[in-house]
Enzyme design. Structure first.
Site, PDB file in Angstrom:
ATOM      1  CB  THR A 338      -0.951  -0.047   1.351  1.00 38.07           C
ATOM      2  OG1 THR A 338      -0.044   0.193   2.370  1.00 38.07           O
ATOM      3  CG2 THR A 338      -1.824  -1.151   1.342  1.00 38.07           C
ATOM      4  CB  CYS A 339       0.150   4.654  -1.221  1.00 38.71           C
ATOM      5  SG  CYS A 339       0.156   4.105  -3.048  1.00 38.71           S
ATOM      6  CG  ASP A 340       0.299   4.075   5.705  1.00 38.23           C
ATOM      7  OD1 ASP A 340       1.144   4.293   6.122  1.00 38.23           O
ATOM      8  OD2 ASP A 340      -0.878   4.239   6.170  1.00 38.23           O
ATOM      9  CG  ASN A 381      -3.423   2.143  -0.467  1.00 36.89           C
ATOM     10  OD1 ASN A 381      -2.395   2.281  -0.725  1.00 36.89           O
ATOM     11  ND2 ASN A 381      -3.981   2.754   0.632  1.00 36.89           N
TER      12      ASN A 381
END
Ligand code: PLP
EC number: 4.1.1.17
Length: 391
Positions: A338-340, A381
């Site tokens: 994910t973009c975390d 996401n």
């Protein structure tokens, strides 16, 4: 020579089982967990044989799949329930409410009412407000009070800060329970999940004993039950003692304090029953370095903290990871898709990964049957929840 030690699957599974899971997994899209329910059946039998005097209440939160609930129902297990939703799940597979205990100390009034209407008569508590509410919504029910325990630093996943109260308060709550028309039934504790120090049970049982004695001597209240929670081991990296060793010592602690005439003993295993039965299969999405000279690779895979691996938080639970590659083991960071930036599982994975690992390779996260599917986010996401299959 690599400084890292390789994961030998045979340390965790018998090879026939692993090959069967591997074959089943072959054409399935990752990520997913495969659970071999015959291992759960065996773990359950081990638990019952190791503690022949105890009643098992499976902690449904570990994995509430209908396949698991049905199996454990048929084997005679009872169920430790954390919410009205879990109650629905166990009732849906035909569990009757005389086999249920509402073990969460944090509950809504309408949920307690619903539990009572459906026939549940055993409740955990650790606060006055909760106890008074139970007396109104579930009159006459059995109450056990959860106490705080030590040993938080020796459990991989500590649980005794948010839950439980000091001994003095537990004593007063049980006296109050009687005044409110409830049945003061027992004491519970949880020494922390994946508890590595068996001595943690010794001090908890000692505390329980002192409350039993005081209530009997000062109020003529005879408690009947000790709920020793979970905390029993699964096979992660840094293995700990086998269940039999835990059982032998814990039984000794109980007899030391209570003699041969033990009160009713409840166990609430989750992790130890389910984890070993599951393998999570993921795929390598990307391998990269942060500079052209960096020694350390980043391995990004299609499962992450938000799709089932939250227990890697602070690297608390160390899953053994197996791959088919034979290359030398090398340092790496293992991260999710994910973009975390919190979605990093291990920065200090002590076993490394083979240096010939490539995009598209499969990673097998062993001992991943418990607390994975249930922690998976619905669509962070846009990724779907972790899939699960049951053999
Ligand atoms: N009982 C209660 C009340 C719990 O909260 C938990 C875990 O969170 C368990 C039992 C299961 O513990 P374990 O998974 O360590 O067996």
């Amino acid at each position: 020579m690599s400084q890292f030690q390789s994961i030998d699957v045979a340390d965790y599974y018998d090879m026939d089982t692993f090959k069967r899971i591997e074959a089943f997994a072959k054409d399935k899209a990752t990520p997913f967990v495969v659970i071999d329910t015959s291992i759960i059946a065996k773990q359950y039998d081990d638990m019952v044989n190791s503690f022949p005097y105890a009643n098992v209440y499976y902690a449904v939160k570990a994995n509430p799949a209908a396949e698991i609930l049905s199996l454990l129902k048929d084997k005679g297990s009872n169920f430790d329930i954390a919410s009205i939703y879990e109650l629905d799940m166990v009732m849906n597979v035909g569990v009757t409410t005389d086999r249920v205990s509402y073990g969460n100390t944090i509950k809504k009034r309408q949920d307690v009412r619903a539990f009572y209407e459906r026939g549940v008569r055993m409740y955990a508590s650790d606060s006055e407000a909760d106890l008074r509410m139970i007396a109104e919504e579930a009159p006459g029910s059995r109450i056990y009070v959860r106490i705080l325990t030590e040993g938080t630093d020796t459990a991989d996943w500590p649980l005794s800060r948010k839950f439980g109260c000091q001994n003095e308060m537990a004593y007063e709550l049980l006296v109050l329970a009687q005044e409110l028309g409830l049945e003061p039934f027992g004491i519970s504790f949880h020494v922390g999940s994946q508890q590595r120090d068996i001595g943690a049970w010794d001090s908890a049982i000692g505390k329980v004993k002192s409350i039993f004695d005081r209530l009997r001597d000062e109020h003529n209240i005879t408690l009947k039950m000790i709920n020793m929670g979970g905390g029993f081991p699964a096979n992660y990296i840094d293995k700990t003692n086998q269940l039999g060793v835990y059982a032998e010592q814990i039984t000794h602690f109980l007899k030391e304090d209570f003699g041969d005439d033990l009160p009713q003993i409840i166990l609430e295993p989750g992790r130890s029953l389910i984890s070993n039965a599951g393998i999570l299969v993921s795929e390598v999405v990307l391998i990269s370095k942060k500079s052209y000279t960096a020694l350390e690779r980043w391995v990004f895979t299609d499962v992450g903290k938000f799709s089932g691996l939250i227990e890697t938080m602070d690297e608390a639970i160390k899953f053994p990871i197996y791959t088919d590659r034979q290359g030398e083991l090398d340092k790496c960071v293992i991260a999710g898709p994910t973009c975390d930036s919190a979605d990093i599982m291990y920065e200090h994975y002590s076993y490394g990964l083979p240096n010939d690992l490539a995009i598209g390779d499969r990673m097998y996260w062993l001992t991943a049957g418990a607390y994975t599917t249930t922690y998976s986010a619905v669509c962070f996401n846009g990724f779907p929840p972790l899939k699960d299959y049951y053999l």
